[in-house]
Design a protein around this motif. Sequence first.
Motif, PDB file in Angstrom:
ATOM      1  N   SER A 102       0.851  -1.186   0.000  1.00 54.51           N
ATOM      2  CA  SER A 102       0.000   0.000   0.000  1.00 54.51           C
ATOM      3  C   SER A 102       0.890   1.240   0.000  1.00 54.51           C
ATOM      4  N   ALA A 103       0.324   2.357  -0.436  1.00 56.35           N
ATOM      5  CA  ALA A 103       1.111   3.588  -0.525  1.00 56.35           C
ATOM      6  C   ALA A 103       0.217   4.785  -0.246  1.00 56.35           C
ATOM      7  N   SER A 104       0.797   5.833   0.345  1.00 54.04           N
ATOM      8  CA  SER A 104       0.012   7.043   0.592  1.00 54.04           C
ATOM      9  C   SER A 104       0.892   8.274   0.430  1.00 54.04           C
ATOM     10  N   VAL A 105       0.254   9.384   0.124  1.00 55.82           N
ATOM     11  CA  VAL A 105       0.951  10.674   0.010  1.00 55.82           C
ATOM     12  C   VAL A 105       0.162  11.708   0.800  1.00 55.82           C
ATOM     13  N   VAL A 106       0.856  12.433   1.664  1.00 60.48           N
ATOM     14  CA  VAL A 106       0.211  13.493   2.447  1.00 60.48           C
ATOM     15  C   VAL A 106       0.958  14.792   2.166  1.00 60.48           C
ATOM     16  N   PRO A 107       0.254  15.870   1.765  1.00 57.49           N
ATOM     17  CA  PRO A 107       0.962  17.143   1.563  1.00 57.49           C
ATOM     18  C   PRO A 107       1.464  17.700   2.893  1.00 57.49           C
ATOM     19  N   LEU A 108       2.607  18.366   2.869  1.00 54.50           N
ATOM     20  CA  LEU A 108       3.127  19.013   4.074  1.00 54.50           C
ATOM     21  C   LEU A 108       3.118  20.523   3.825  1.00 54.50           C
ATOM     22  N   ALA A 109       2.568  21.254   4.784  1.00 54.62           N
ATOM     23  CA  ALA A 109       2.418  22.707   4.632  1.00 54.62           C
ATOM     24  C   ALA A 109       3.790  23.382   4.662  1.00 54.62           C
ATOM     25  N   PRO A 110       3.931  24.560   4.032  1.00 63.78           N
ATOM     26  CA  PRO A 110       5.204  25.283   4.093  1.00 63.78           C
ATOM     27  C   PRO A 110       5.639  25.465   5.551  1.00 63.78           C
ATOM     28  N   MET A 111       6.943  25.393   5.795  1.00 60.04           N
ATOM     29  CA  MET A 111       7.522  25.535   7.140  1.00 60.04           C
ATOM     30  C   MET A 111       7.047  24.438   8.102  1.00 60.04           C
ATOM     31  N   PHE A 112       6.745  23.253   7.577  1.00 60.43           N
ATOM     32  CA  PHE A 112       6.294  22.174   8.466  1.00 60.43           C
ATOM     33  C   PHE A 112       7.388  21.807   9.470  1.00 60.43           C
ATOM     34  N   THR A 113       6.936  21.357  10.637  1.00 58.48           N
ATOM     35  CA  THR A 113       7.859  21.054  11.741  1.00 58.48           C
ATOM     36  C   THR A 113       8.058  19.542  11.864  1.00 58.48           C
ATOM     37  N   PRO A 114       9.068  19.111  12.631  1.00 55.55           N
ATOM     38  CA  PRO A 114       9.222  17.677  12.900  1.00 55.55           C
ATOM     39  C   PRO A 114       7.944  17.079  13.511  1.00 55.55           C
ATOM     40  N   GLU A 115       7.291  17.853  14.375  1.00 52.01           N
ATOM     41  CA  GLU A 115       6.053  17.381  15.010  1.00 52.01           C
ATOM     42  C   GLU A 115       4.985  17.092  13.943  1.00 52.01           C
ATOM     43  N   ASP A 116       4.878  17.961  12.930  1.00 55.35           N
ATOM     44  CA  ASP A 116       3.913  17.741  11.840  1.00 55.35           C
ATOM     45  C   ASP A 116       4.199  16.414  11.138  1.00 55.35           C
ATOM     46  N   VAL A 117       5.487  16.128  10.905  1.00 52.91           N
ATOM     47  CA  VAL A 117       5.856  14.892  10.214  1.00 52.91           C
ATOM     48  C   VAL A 117       5.522  13.672  11.074  1.00 52.91           C
ATOM     49  N   LEU A 118       5.802  13.763  12.381  1.00 50.60           N
ATOM     50  CA  LEU A 118       5.506  12.642  13.267  1.00 50.60           C
ATOM     51  C   LEU A 118       4.004  12.360  13.303  1.00 50.60           C
ATOM     52  N   THR A 119       3.210  13.420  13.314  1.00 52.92           N
ATOM     53  CA  THR A 119       1.754  13.257  13.321  1.00 52.92           C
ATOM     54  C   THR A 119       1.293  12.590  12.025  1.00 52.92           C
TER      55      THR A 119
END
Length: 324
Positions: A102-119
């Motif tokens: 399976s595969a997924s793609v999630v957009p990351l907002a400009p200036m995303f933080t490490p916390e955003d990636v972990l979530t």
Amino acid sequence: MDLTSLRSHNDRTVLRLVRSGALSRASIAEQAGLTPQAVSKIVARLIAAGLLEETGAVRDGGRGKPRMALRLAPGGAFAYGAYVDRDELRVVRLGLTGEVVSASVVPLAPMFTPEDVLTALEASVEPGERVLGLGIGIAGPLDFRDGVVSPHGLPGWSAVPLRARAEQRLGLPVVVDKDTNAAVLAEAWRRPLEDAAVVFVGTGLGVGLLLGGELHRGARSGAGEFGHTTIQLDGPLCVCGRRGCVEAVHAAATGVEAARVLATAVANLVQLLDLDQIVLSGREVLRSPELYLRAMPDVAVSVTSYGSDLVPIGAGLLVLGELF
Ligand SMILES: [Zn+2]
């Protein structure tokens, strides 16, 4: 059963031989230089662990008595691979043979933080007893040994202990490596490569190096920062803070000129390391592969067959590869 207990040298040898097509216990024993008794024991253990299965009787080489054939069991083990790009997170789940389940793609907002990636990782990764772990590919610089990253092009990311934080959050073993190293591992999984570079041209630009058949990380995991070698004195400012880097000069050009910039830098790399295979990859190349292929120097050049999931697949193989 705890899959981590199955990483002895002989277990890995047997799994590697089955993966490369050794069908029966007898042919494994012959190729591994182990006794038939030892192979029988190892195979029994691997079948009990759900990693191998019997597929019926075959005649090895068409002669002799029929022997029970073995193969890797689909669903025997899984690994996750992720790519933290500058604008999105790609995650794949790989089965035991490296196939994408399976595969997924999630957009990351400009200036995303490490916390955003972990979530976002938490939402995409489902730990389970057959899940070996998560591999994360991300831009350098980073330290492969402790998983601490300070990637170019991600503002605010300085000395982030990404591996430790992801392990804590997901409850899984995590390995962190450069996106380009993941890319070259994925290419080497499908075919034999000896002295090769995977040139990755996405939101950043870099290479993964395979020298003498081995992934080359360098003394401080810094090898392959090809995008930040200088190609134009006093050239455009780069995300790394210097001027005239290949990445910045390439980004400032378009079309044929951009392909020529890359080709010039690749020609230098081939001269330096005597490479015989170049694999082009990354979204910029995938957008106009012919343009880049035509500009390249006179070595064997191809475009990746993995498409956009090259890095997350390679990151998953960092984990899965430990079984082989
Ligand atoms: Zn730079």
